[in-house]
Design a protein around this motif. Structure first.
Motif, PDB file in Angstrom:
ATOM      1  N   THR A  99       0.858  -1.182   0.000  1.00 21.91           N
ATOM      2  CA  THR A  99       0.000   0.000   0.000  1.00 21.91           C
ATOM      3  C   THR A  99       0.890   1.227   0.000  1.00 21.91           C
ATOM      4  N   ILE A 100       0.700   2.081  -1.020  1.00 23.46           N
ATOM      5  CA  ILE A 100       1.469   3.315  -1.131  1.00 23.46           C
ATOM      6  C   ILE A 100       0.481   4.466  -1.025  1.00 23.46           C
ATOM      7  N   GLU A 101       0.604   5.221   0.044  1.00 22.02           N
ATOM      8  CA  GLU A 101      -0.313   6.329   0.277  1.00 22.02           C
ATOM      9  C   GLU A 101       0.076   7.545  -0.571  1.00 22.02           C
ATOM     10  N   ASP A 102      -0.666   8.630  -0.449  1.00 17.51           N
ATOM     11  CA  ASP A 102      -0.475   9.829  -1.264  1.00 17.51           C
ATOM     12  C   ASP A 102       0.899  10.472  -1.069  1.00 17.51           C
ATOM     13  N   ASP A 103       1.372  11.119  -2.153  1.00 14.06           N
ATOM     14  CA  ASP A 103       2.558  11.981  -2.147  1.00 14.06           C
ATOM     15  C   ASP A 103       3.867  11.255  -1.859  1.00 14.06           C
ATOM     16  N   VAL A 104       3.938   9.971  -2.152  1.00 16.00           N
ATOM     17  CA  VAL A 104       5.144   9.174  -1.900  1.00 16.00           C
ATOM     18  C   VAL A 104       6.098   9.274  -3.091  1.00 16.00           C
ATOM     19  N   LEU A 105       7.393   9.314  -2.783  1.00  9.55           N
ATOM     20  CA  LEU A 105       8.456   9.272  -3.783  1.00  9.55           C
ATOM     21  C   LEU A 105       9.228   7.965  -3.621  1.00  9.55           C
ATOM     22  N   ILE A 106       9.435   7.257  -4.730  1.00 14.07           N
ATOM     23  CA  ILE A 106      10.186   6.009  -4.704  1.00 14.07           C
ATOM     24  C   ILE A 106      11.314   6.131  -5.719  1.00 14.07           C
ATOM     25  N   GLY A 107      12.550   6.058  -5.237  1.00 13.76           N
ATOM     26  CA  GLY A 107      13.722   6.259  -6.083  1.00 13.76           C
ATOM     27  C   GLY A 107      13.991   5.105  -7.025  1.00 13.76           C
ATOM     28  N   PRO A 108      14.982   5.293  -7.906  1.00 15.95           N
ATOM     29  CA  PRO A 108      15.337   4.225  -8.846  1.00 15.95           C
ATOM     30  C   PRO A 108      15.907   3.013  -8.125  1.00 15.95           C
ATOM     31  N   LYS A 109      15.628   1.853  -8.681  1.00 15.34           N
ATOM     32  CA  LYS A 109      16.149   0.576  -8.189  1.00 15.34           C
ATOM     33  C   LYS A 109      15.732   0.251  -6.755  1.00 15.34           C
ATOM     34  N   VAL A 110      14.583   0.761  -6.339  1.00 12.69           N
ATOM     35  CA  VAL A 110      14.050   0.417  -5.016  1.00 12.69           C
ATOM     36  C   VAL A 110      13.364  -0.944  -5.117  1.00 12.69           C
ATOM     37  N   SER A 111      13.544  -1.768  -4.087  1.00 18.15           N
ATOM     38  CA  SER A 111      12.898  -3.079  -4.002  1.00 18.15           C
ATOM     39  C   SER A 111      11.970  -3.110  -2.795  1.00 18.15           C
ATOM     40  N   LEU A 112      10.691  -3.401  -3.052  1.00 20.38           N
ATOM     41  CA  LEU A 112       9.717  -3.604  -1.983  1.00 20.38           C
ATOM     42  C   LEU A 112       9.379  -5.088  -2.000  1.00 20.38           C
ATOM     43  N   LEU A 113       9.785  -5.814  -0.968  1.00 21.74           N
ATOM     44  CA  LEU A 113       9.736  -7.283  -0.956  1.00 21.74           C
ATOM     45  C   LEU A 113       8.814  -7.789   0.146  1.00 21.74           C
ATOM     46  N   THR A 114       7.605  -8.205  -0.226  1.00 24.44           N
ATOM     47  CA  THR A 114       6.624  -8.665   0.768  1.00 24.44           C
ATOM     48  C   THR A 114       6.664 -10.172   0.978  1.00 24.44           C
ATOM     49  N   VAL A 115       7.607 -10.843   0.341  1.00 27.63           N
ATOM     50  CA  VAL A 115       7.697 -12.300   0.404  1.00 27.63           C
ATOM     51  C   VAL A 115       9.099 -12.696   0.831  1.00 27.63           C
ATOM     52  N   ASN A 116       9.166 -13.758   1.609  1.00 23.99           N
ATOM     53  CA  ASN A 116      10.451 -14.345   1.981  1.00 23.99           C
ATOM     54  C   ASN A 116      10.275 -15.852   1.999  1.00 23.99           C
ATOM     55  N   HIS A 117      11.357 -16.563   1.824  1.00 25.07           N
ATOM     56  CA  HIS A 117      11.301 -18.015   1.970  1.00 25.07           C
ATOM     57  C   HIS A 117      11.393 -18.354   3.444  1.00 25.07           C
ATOM     58  N   ILE A 118      10.885 -19.501   3.800  1.00 23.88           N
ATOM     59  CA  ILE A 118      10.863 -19.961   5.188  1.00 23.88           C
ATOM     60  C   ILE A 118      12.258 -20.433   5.560  1.00 23.88           C
ATOM     61  N   LEU A 119      12.715 -20.054   6.732  1.00 22.80           N
ATOM     62  CA  LEU A 119      14.075 -20.361   7.171  1.00 22.80           C
ATOM     63  C   LEU A 119      14.308 -21.856   7.382  1.00 22.80           C
ATOM     64  N   GLU A 120      13.322 -22.557   7.922  1.00 16.20           N
ATOM     65  CA  GLU A 120      13.472 -23.990   8.205  1.00 16.20           C
ATOM     66  C   GLU A 120      13.759 -24.753   6.905  1.00 16.20           C
ATOM     67  N   PRO A 121      14.886 -25.499   6.840  1.00 17.80           N
ATOM     68  CA  PRO A 121      15.295 -26.166   5.598  1.00 17.80           C
ATOM     69  C   PRO A 121      14.223 -27.049   4.964  1.00 17.80           C
ATOM     70  N   SER A 122      13.459 -27.782   5.754  1.00 23.49           N
ATOM     71  CA  SER A 122      12.454 -28.686   5.180  1.00 23.49           C
ATOM     72  C   SER A 122      11.276 -27.925   4.553  1.00 23.49           C
ATOM     73  N   LYS A 123      11.123 -26.640   4.873  1.00 29.59           N
ATOM     74  CA  LYS A 123      10.032 -25.820   4.342  1.00 29.59           C
ATOM     75  C   LYS A 123      10.543 -24.697   3.439  1.00 29.59           C
ATOM     76  N   ARG A 124      11.811 -24.697   3.115  1.00 25.07           N
ATOM     77  CA  ARG A 124      12.462 -23.570   2.444  1.00 25.07           C
ATOM     78  C   ARG A 124      11.811 -23.168   1.125  1.00 25.07           C
ATOM     79  N   ARG A 125      11.200 -24.091   0.409  1.00 21.25           N
ATOM     80  CA  ARG A 125      10.535 -23.756  -0.854  1.00 21.25           C
ATOM     81  C   ARG A 125       9.182 -23.079  -0.626  1.00 21.25           C
ATOM     82  N   GLY A 126       8.761 -23.016   0.613  1.00 16.61           N
ATOM     83  CA  GLY A 126       7.524 -22.325   0.949  1.00 16.61           C
ATOM     84  C   GLY A 126       7.743 -20.832   1.105  1.00 16.61           C
ATOM     85  N   LEU A 127       6.657 -20.114   1.351  1.00 15.14           N
ATOM     86  CA  LEU A 127       6.705 -18.660   1.435  1.00 15.14           C
ATOM     87  C   LEU A 127       6.120 -18.152   2.745  1.00 15.14           C
TER      88      LEU A 127
END
Length: 185
Positions: A99-127
């Motif tokens: 969610t990006i509210e009003d009047d926001v500036l986002i510079g070049p090459k910015v990464s917004l990452l809402t996903v990560n892999h699960i740390l536990e090795p047996s579940k690592r392919r999960g999100l």
């Protein structure tokens, strides 16, 4: 009917064999063509916004400006306010919601990452997912990364090349990896 984002927010983990995982990949595949078309050749801002409306499935105010190339892995969970500027080569990994509210500036090459892999090795392919919220009048500097579950406070600035791992309060400047408050505004 429950939206995909609502389903995702109800669970802590999405495992690779989960039905939800399959649903995500179907929706992701549908948007890949639109994203490629949008980034191919010159587009007016009006043309870019039409593509973004198809990609997100939401109306986007004409005051929003997005420079190309713009990348998103999913696209359906991005919400833009008004008077937003997104510079070149931004990457929005939005499965967990951005969610990006009003009047926001986002510079070049910015990464917004809402996903990560699960740390536990047996579940690592999960999100694991977490929503990113960028409050009114914030500025995300060039090359910065904002990780899942983070809120950037109103009027705050993320200095260039910072990695934001925790919520940023209103009216501050943060810098570094991990980003820390360096000044109050």
């Amino acid at each position: 009917m429950e939206t995909l984002l609502e389903k995702i927010k109800k669970v802590n983990e999405i495992l690779k064999d989960d039905e939800l995982f399959k649903e995500i990949h179907i929706a992701k595949g549908e948007n890949e063509k639109l994203i490629a078309e949008m980034n191919n050749g010159y587009k007016t801002n009006e043309e870019k916004l039409k593509y973004l409306e198809k990609i997100t499935g939401k109306s986007i105010n004409k005051s929003v400006t997005v420079s190309l190339p713009f990348q998103t892995d999913f696209g359906k969970h991005i919400s833009f306010g008004k008077n937003i500027f997104v510079n070149k080569e931004a990457i929005f990994v939005d499965l967990g919601g951005i969610t990006i509210e009003d009047d926001v500036l986002i510079g070049p090459k910015v990464s917004l990452l809402t996903v990560n892999h699960i740390l536990e090795p047996s579940k690592r392919r999960g999100l694991a997912t977490g929503e990113i919220i960028i409050k009114k009048n914030a500025w995300i500097g060039a090359g910065s990364t904002v990780l899942a579950g983070v809120t950037i406070g109103e009027n705050s600035v993320v200095a260039a090349n910072s990695t934001v791992t925790k919520n940023v309060p209103n009216n501050v400047i943060v810098a570094g990896t991990p980003a820390k408050i360096i000044k109050k505004l």
